[in-house]
Design an enzyme around this catalytic site. Structure first.
Site, mmCIF file in Angstrom:
data_model
loop_
_atom_site.group_PDB
_atom_site.id
_atom_site.type_symbol
_atom_site.label_atom_id
_atom_site.label_comp_id
_atom_site.label_asym_id
_atom_site.label_seq_id
_atom_site.Cartn_x
_atom_site.Cartn_y
_atom_site.Cartn_z
ATOM 1 N N LYS A 184 -7.637 -7.530 6.676
ATOM 2 C CA LYS A 184 -6.305 -8.141 6.790
ATOM 3 C C LYS A 184 -5.353 -7.168 7.486
ATOM 4 C CE LYS A 184 -6.277 -8.723 2.396
ATOM 5 N NZ LYS A 184 -5.960 -9.039 0.992
ATOM 6 N N THR A 212 6.596 -11.460 -0.413
ATOM 7 C CA THR A 212 5.152 -11.340 -0.164
ATOM 8 C C THR A 212 4.357 -10.945 -1.404
ATOM 9 O OG1 THR A 212 5.550 -9.070 0.542
ATOM 10 C CG2 THR A 212 5.389 -10.740 2.287
ATOM 11 N N GLY A 271 1.885 -11.116 -4.121
ATOM 12 C CA GLY A 271 0.740 -11.994 -4.391
ATOM 13 C C GLY A 271 0.070 -12.561 -3.153
ATOM 14 N N THR A 272 0.436 -12.031 -1.990
ATOM 15 C CA THR A 272 -0.145 -12.533 -0.735
ATOM 16 C C THR A 272 -1.673 -12.406 -0.725
ATOM 17 O OG1 THR A 272 1.826 -11.665 0.329
ATOM 18 C CG2 THR A 272 0.050 -12.334 1.766
ATOM 19 N N GLY A 273 -2.145 -11.206 -1.097
ATOM 20 C CA GLY A 273 -3.595 -10.949 -1.070
ATOM 21 C C GLY A 273 -4.330 -11.818 -2.072
ATOM 22 N N CYS A 274 -3.753 -11.954 -3.268
ATOM 23 C CA CYS A 274 -4.368 -12.795 -4.316
ATOM 24 C C CYS A 274 -4.475 -14.225 -3.810
ATOM 25 C CB CYS A 274 -3.521 -12.805 -5.582
ATOM 26 S SG CYS A 274 -3.129 -11.177 -6.220
HETATM 27 O O1 PXL Z 1 -1.407 -8.410 -5.529
HETATM 28 C C1 PXL Z 1 -2.207 -7.594 -6.281
HETATM 29 C C2 PXL Z 1 -2.160 -7.908 -7.736
HETATM 30 C C3 PXL Z 1 -3.273 -8.403 -8.357
HETATM 31 N N1 PXL Z 1 -3.323 -8.682 -9.671
HETATM 32 C C4 PXL Z 1 -2.261 -8.493 -10.447
HETATM 33 C C5 PXL Z 1 -1.093 -8.008 -9.887
HETATM 34 C C6 PXL Z 1 -1.031 -7.707 -8.500
HETATM 35 C C7 PXL Z 1 0.197 -7.206 -7.903
HETATM 36 O O2 PXL Z 1 1.194 -6.973 -8.511
HETATM 37 O O3 PXL Z 1 -0.040 -7.837 -10.662
HETATM 38 C C8 PXL Z 1 -2.343 -8.804 -11.889
#
Ligand code: PXL
Length: 273
Positions: A172, A205, A207-210
């Site tokens: 990414k 942004t 939580g973008t990756g999640c």
């Molecule tokens: O975005 C990564 C991430 C994954 N999981 C949890 C998070 C975060 C970012 O804050 O809190 C539980």
């Protein structure tokens, strides 16, 4: 109904982790199940506390669901410790499903979501059984052990990750410079392609990756080919970033509602290698 699972941490603020994953699954129309690895107390400003779950209980959550439901695709997010990583890898080694690894290491505000000693465990135990890994540039640098500045470095790091046995690497490009956000995708069979989209200047942004890895998991669960699932997941996250909700005063969450509302307006350019 296609069933998927997320093995990840809880974000009490609702923008990342398990909460982002379930919202994404729901919008894409798959049935989401969960195995929670840790609780976090957080909001859009940052992580205030982390309460890890015992590895045996992570295993029990996974096995209890698997005994009853055919999970077609699974993603991992925040795994926190080498013990949890090894346990998750052991459980998955005997199963036949798509596995997406989002190698979550550090939250937007800087909190460590993965212990340093866990990086080796991820390379040794999890990557060999994974279908796709979705690192950002800092995560790819940690996992490959090389510094990533140029496009050549991106490819070199991807090739190092492919050697660990994972079938596909999505690098990414959001953390690189430039007015385009370019992701590079490499497959173990030697093929590759690029996805280019407009870079959006925003701090909304969280939580973008999640969200990207959850969307990818959902589309794999629905039966999309890997390449199509990656492209559609990119569209999902592009829309989630470009229609911000402005919730909270810090790094706001992305908008999981946007894909259903604005699906037809999104542009992602696919460039074949
Ligand atoms: O975005 C990564 C991430 C994954 N999981 C949890 C998070 C975060 C970012 O804050 O809190 C539980």
């Amino acid at each position: 109904m296609d069933i998927v699972m997320t093995v990840a941490g809880s974000d009490s603020g609702g923008g990342a982790g398990i909460q982002a994953d379930l919202k994404t699954f729901q919008e894409i129309g798959v049935f989401g199940t969960t195995a929670i690895t840790a609780l976090t107390a957080q909001n859009t400003w940052g992580v205030e506390g982390i309460f890890p779950v015992e590895k045996d209980f992570v295993e029990q959550q996974m096995l209890t669901v698997f005994q009853d439901m055919p999970v077609r695709a699974l993603k991992t997010g925040m795994l926190f410790s080498p013990e949890i990583i090894e346990t998750v890898a052991q459980v998955l080694a005997e199963k036949n499903m798509f596995v997406v690894i989002d190698p979550v290491m550090i939250a937007k505000g800087g909190a460590a979501l993965l212990q340093r000693s866990a990086i080796d465990a991820m390379k040794k135990h999890l990557l060999p059984i994974a279908t796709v890994i979705t690192p950002n540039i800092p995560e790819a640098a940690e996992l490959s052990g090389i510094t990533i500045v140029s496009e050549a470095d991106v490819e070199k790091a991807a090739q190092i990750l492919l050697q660990s046995g994972v079938k596909c690497v999505v690098m990414k490009g959001g953390h690189l410079e430039g007015d385009k956000a370019t992701d590079s995708v490499y497959f173990a069979d030697g093929t590759s392609f690029l996805m280019e989209s407009r870079r959006i200047q925003t701090n909304q942004t969280h939580g973008t990756g999640c969200t990207f890895s959850a969307a990818l998991t959902a589309f794999l669960g629905k039966g999309f080919e890997i390449k199509e699932a990656i492209i559609e997941a990119k569209k999902f996250v592009q829309l989630a970033i470009s229609h911000p909700l402005h919730i909270g005063g810090g790094h706001g969450p992305t908008n999981h509602f946007a894909y259903k509302q604005y699906k037809d307006e999104v542009e992602v350019m696919v460039i074949e290698a």
